[in-house]
Motif scaffolding. Structure first.
Motif, PDB file in Angstrom:
ATOM      1  N   ALA A 101      -4.545   5.424   4.095  1.00  0.00           N
ATOM      2  CA  ALA A 101      -3.991   5.798   5.396  1.00  0.00           C
ATOM      3  C   ALA A 101      -2.615   6.429   5.223  1.00  0.00           C
ATOM      4  CB  ALA A 101      -3.881   4.569   6.290  1.00  0.00           C
ATOM      5  N   SER A 102      -2.239   7.249   6.179  1.00  0.00           N
ATOM      6  CA  SER A 102      -0.888   7.809   6.184  1.00  0.00           C
ATOM      7  C   SER A 102       0.059   6.718   6.689  1.00  0.00           C
ATOM      8  CB  SER A 102      -0.822   9.022   7.114  1.00  0.00           C
ATOM      9  OG  SER A 102      -1.595  10.069   6.589  1.00  0.00           O
ATOM     10  N   GLN A 103       1.131   6.521   5.954  1.00  0.00           N
ATOM     11  CA  GLN A 103       2.090   5.477   6.307  1.00  0.00           C
ATOM     12  C   GLN A 103       3.472   5.843   5.819  1.00  0.00           C
ATOM     13  OE1 GLN A 103       0.001   1.953   4.869  1.00  0.00           O
ATOM     14  NE2 GLN A 103       1.224   0.762   6.274  1.00  0.00           N
ATOM     15  N   VAL A 104       4.476   5.375   6.551  1.00  0.00           N
ATOM     16  CA  VAL A 104       5.864   5.544   6.141  1.00  0.00           C
ATOM     17  C   VAL A 104       6.491   4.161   6.114  1.00  0.00           C
ATOM     18  CG1 VAL A 104       8.100   6.561   6.670  1.00  0.00           C
ATOM     19  CG2 VAL A 104       6.002   7.841   7.156  1.00  0.00           C
ATOM     20  N   VAL A 105       7.047   3.795   4.970  1.00  0.00           N
ATOM     21  CA  VAL A 105       7.766   2.530   4.828  1.00  0.00           C
ATOM     22  C   VAL A 105       9.247   2.881   4.752  1.00  0.00           C
ATOM     23  CG1 VAL A 105       8.101   0.462   3.429  1.00  0.00           C
ATOM     24  CG2 VAL A 105       5.822   1.508   3.586  1.00  0.00           C
ATOM     25  N   THR A 106      10.037   2.290   5.643  1.00  0.00           N
ATOM     26  CA  THR A 106      11.461   2.600   5.709  1.00  0.00           C
ATOM     27  C   THR A 106      12.282   1.348   5.417  1.00  0.00           C
ATOM     28  OG1 THR A 106      11.029   4.274   7.394  1.00  0.00           O
ATOM     29  CG2 THR A 106      13.296   3.516   7.184  1.00  0.00           C
ATOM     30  N   PHE A 107      13.276   1.514   4.550  1.00  0.00           N
ATOM     31  CA  PHE A 107      14.224   0.441   4.241  1.00  0.00           C
ATOM     32  C   PHE A 107      15.592   0.867   4.765  1.00  0.00           C
ATOM     33  CE2 PHE A 107      10.982   0.073   0.935  1.00  0.00           C
ATOM     34  CZ  PHE A 107      10.660  -1.267   1.023  1.00  0.00           C
ATOM     35  N   ASP A 108      16.280  -0.034   5.473  1.00  0.00           N
ATOM     36  CA  ASP A 108      17.605   0.303   5.990  1.00  0.00           C
ATOM     37  C   ASP A 108      18.644   0.193   4.874  1.00  0.00           C
ATOM     38  OD1 ASP A 108      18.312  -2.398   5.673  1.00  0.00           O
ATOM     39  OD2 ASP A 108      18.287  -2.842   7.815  1.00  0.00           O
ATOM     40  N   ALA A 109      19.884   0.390   5.210  1.00  0.00           N
ATOM     41  CA  ALA A 109      20.966   0.408   4.218  1.00  0.00           C
ATOM     42  C   ALA A 109      21.182  -0.931   3.534  1.00  0.00           C
ATOM     43  CB  ALA A 109      22.259   0.863   4.882  1.00  0.00           C
ATOM     44  N   PHE A 110      20.567  -1.995   4.047  1.00  0.00           N
ATOM     45  CA  PHE A 110      20.670  -3.311   3.419  1.00  0.00           C
ATOM     46  C   PHE A 110      19.379  -3.708   2.718  1.00  0.00           C
ATOM     47  CE2 PHE A 110      23.701  -3.245   6.932  1.00  0.00           C
ATOM     48  CZ  PHE A 110      24.870  -3.483   6.221  1.00  0.00           C
ATOM     49  N   GLY A 111      18.436  -2.781   2.623  1.00  0.00           N
ATOM     50  CA  GLY A 111      17.178  -3.041   1.936  1.00  0.00           C
ATOM     51  C   GLY A 111      16.146  -3.761   2.778  1.00  0.00           C
ATOM     52  N   ARG A 112      16.403  -3.885   4.074  1.00  0.00           N
ATOM     53  CA  ARG A 112      15.445  -4.548   4.962  1.00  0.00           C
ATOM     54  C   ARG A 112      14.431  -3.529   5.453  1.00  0.00           C
ATOM     55  NH1 ARG A 112      20.349  -7.159   8.000  1.00  0.00           N
ATOM     56  NH2 ARG A 112      20.379  -4.983   8.663  1.00  0.00           N
ATOM     57  N   PRO A 113      13.162  -3.914   5.489  1.00  0.00           N
ATOM     58  CA  PRO A 113      12.156  -2.975   5.992  1.00  0.00           C
ATOM     59  C   PRO A 113      12.229  -2.865   7.510  1.00  0.00           C
ATOM     60  CG  PRO A 113      11.131  -5.061   5.435  1.00  0.00           C
ATOM     61  CD  PRO A 113      12.570  -5.154   5.001  1.00  0.00           C
ATOM     62  N   ALA A 114      11.863  -1.709   8.030  1.00  0.00           N
ATOM     63  CA  ALA A 114      11.830  -1.521   9.478  1.00  0.00           C
ATOM     64  C   ALA A 114      10.742  -2.397  10.088  1.00  0.00           C
ATOM     65  CB  ALA A 114      11.586  -0.057   9.813  1.00  0.00           C
ATOM     66  N   SER A 115       9.666  -2.609   9.348  1.00  0.00           N
ATOM     67  CA  SER A 115       8.573  -3.481   9.793  1.00  0.00           C
ATOM     68  C   SER A 115       7.740  -3.872   8.580  1.00  0.00           C
ATOM     69  CB  SER A 115       7.699  -2.769  10.822  1.00  0.00           C
ATOM     70  OG  SER A 115       7.072  -1.651  10.225  1.00  0.00           O
ATOM     71  N   ALA A 116       6.942  -4.896   8.745  1.00  0.00           N
ATOM     72  CA  ALA A 116       6.027  -5.300   7.678  1.00  0.00           C
ATOM     73  C   ALA A 116       4.976  -4.205   7.515  1.00  0.00           C
ATOM     74  CB  ALA A 116       5.372  -6.626   8.019  1.00  0.00           C
ATOM     75  N   SER A 117       4.598  -3.929   6.275  1.00  0.00           N
ATOM     76  CA  SER A 117       3.629  -2.870   6.000  1.00  0.00           C
ATOM     77  C   SER A 117       2.701  -3.289   4.876  1.00  0.00           C
ATOM     78  CB  SER A 117       4.333  -1.578   5.580  1.00  0.00           C
ATOM     79  OG  SER A 117       5.200  -1.122   6.569  1.00  0.00           O
ATOM     80  N   THR A 118       1.494  -2.783   4.933  1.00  0.00           N
ATOM     81  CA  THR A 118       0.546  -2.962   3.845  1.00  0.00           C
ATOM     82  C   THR A 118      -0.034  -1.602   3.484  1.00  0.00           C
ATOM     83  OG1 THR A 118      -0.017  -5.199   4.534  1.00  0.00           O
ATOM     84  CG2 THR A 118      -1.582  -4.100   3.098  1.00  0.00           C
ATOM     85  N   ILE A 119       0.136  -1.212   2.240  1.00  0.00           N
ATOM     86  CA  ILE A 119      -0.388   0.054   1.758  1.00  0.00           C
ATOM     87  C   ILE A 119      -1.638  -0.266   0.949  1.00  0.00           C
ATOM     88  CG2 ILE A 119      -0.003   2.034   0.238  1.00  0.00           C
ATOM     89  CD1 ILE A 119       2.886   0.240   1.854  1.00  0.00           C
ATOM     90  N   THR A 120      -2.742   0.355   1.314  1.00  0.00           N
ATOM     91  CA  THR A 120      -4.000   0.138   0.606  1.00  0.00           C
ATOM     92  C   THR A 120      -4.329   1.396  -0.193  1.00  0.00           C
ATOM     93  OG1 THR A 120      -4.780  -1.315   2.362  1.00  0.00           O
ATOM     94  CG2 THR A 120      -6.440  -0.465   0.860  1.00  0.00           C
ATOM     95  N   VAL A 121      -4.626   1.208  -1.473  1.00  0.00           N
ATOM     96  CA  VAL A 121      -5.077   2.302  -2.324  1.00  0.00           C
ATOM     97  C   VAL A 121      -6.489   1.981  -2.792  1.00  0.00           C
ATOM     98  CG1 VAL A 121      -2.761   2.992  -3.042  1.00  0.00           C
ATOM     99  CG2 VAL A 121      -3.990   1.313  -4.385  1.00  0.00           C
ATOM    100  N   GLN A 122      -7.264   3.029  -3.065  1.00  0.00           N
ATOM    101  CA  GLN A 122      -8.646   2.792  -3.464  1.00  0.00           C
ATOM    102  C   GLN A 122      -9.140   3.848  -4.434  1.00  0.00           C
ATOM    103  OE1 GLN A 122     -10.997   2.978   0.102  1.00  0.00           O
ATOM    104  NE2 GLN A 122     -11.010   5.214   0.147  1.00  0.00           N
ATOM    105  N   ASN A 123     -10.203   3.487  -5.123  1.00  0.00           N
ATOM    106  CA  ASN A 123     -10.973   4.424  -5.937  1.00  0.00           C
ATOM    107  C   ASN A 123     -12.392   3.871  -6.035  1.00  0.00           C
ATOM    108  OD1 ASN A 123     -10.893   2.424  -7.922  1.00  0.00           O
ATOM    109  ND2 ASN A 123      -9.956   3.699  -9.481  1.00  0.00           N
ATOM    110  N   VAL A 124     -13.194   4.378  -6.959  1.00  0.00           N
ATOM    111  CA  VAL A 124     -14.587   3.941  -7.060  1.00  0.00           C
ATOM    112  C   VAL A 124     -14.715   2.475  -7.466  1.00  0.00           C
ATOM    113  CG1 VAL A 124     -15.479   6.249  -7.515  1.00  0.00           C
ATOM    114  CG2 VAL A 124     -14.776   4.807  -9.429  1.00  0.00           C
ATOM    115  N   ALA A 125     -13.673   1.898  -8.044  1.00  0.00           N
ATOM    116  CA  ALA A 125     -13.719   0.495  -8.486  1.00  0.00           C
ATOM    117  C   ALA A 125     -13.389  -0.484  -7.365  1.00  0.00           C
ATOM    118  CB  ALA A 125     -12.765   0.283  -9.662  1.00  0.00           C
TER     119      ALA A 125
END
Length: 143
Positions: A101-125
């Motif tokens: 999926a298209s997603q943007v993960v953003t970290f602020d100047a203190f390293g905190r994420p803007a929101s919780a995120s899950t990035i899924t990657v896939q292939n034939v396995a």
């Protein structure tokens, strides 16, 4: 009394049987090898996403600037960038591994994420996930 053959050796039929058995064994081994390499690429890709998320988070903290990691659906390429410019890294996943999926993960100047995120990657396995929780913890899971 033992009888000796004038031309000791293998018959054509024996050679054909041995070559056929070797071809079957090599075919099975090749199929398993392809599955193994696909699984290793998926594991490496998932770990790499988690590592790059950590890198963006640490850069945000050390430079006191927001960072984004942008994933594009069905693509192996993604971008790590400093908001406002100054740093841009185009990177990619191993061959055959793509983000689901298209997603943007953003970290602020203190390293905190803007929101919780899950990035899924896939292939034939299969598929793997890299997650950023609401407090900034980063983890990943592979099959």
């Amino acid at each position: 009394m033992k009888r000796r053959h004038p031309n000791p050796g293998f018959t054509i039929l024996e050679l054909v049987v041995v070559v056929a058995l070797l071809a079957i064994l090599l075919g099975l081994a090749f199929t398993r090898w392809q599955g193994y390499t696909a699984q290793q690429r998926l594991r490496y890709g998932t770990a790499r996403v988690a590592t790059d998320l950590r890198q963006a988070q640490e850069r945000a903290k050390s430079e006191r600037a927001a960072y984004t990691v942008t994933f594009t659906a069905s693509s192996s390429a993604y971008v790590i960038a400093r908001s406002g410019g100054g740093f841009l890294e185009n990177t990619s996943l191993p061959d055959g591994v793509v983000a689901t999926a298209s997603q943007v993960v953003t970290f602020d100047a203190f390293g905190r994420p803007a929101s919780a995120s899950t990035i899924t990657v896939q292939n034939v396995a299969g598929s793997g996930t890299a997650s950023v929780n609401a407090t900034g913890g980063i983890s990943y899971q592979t099959p």
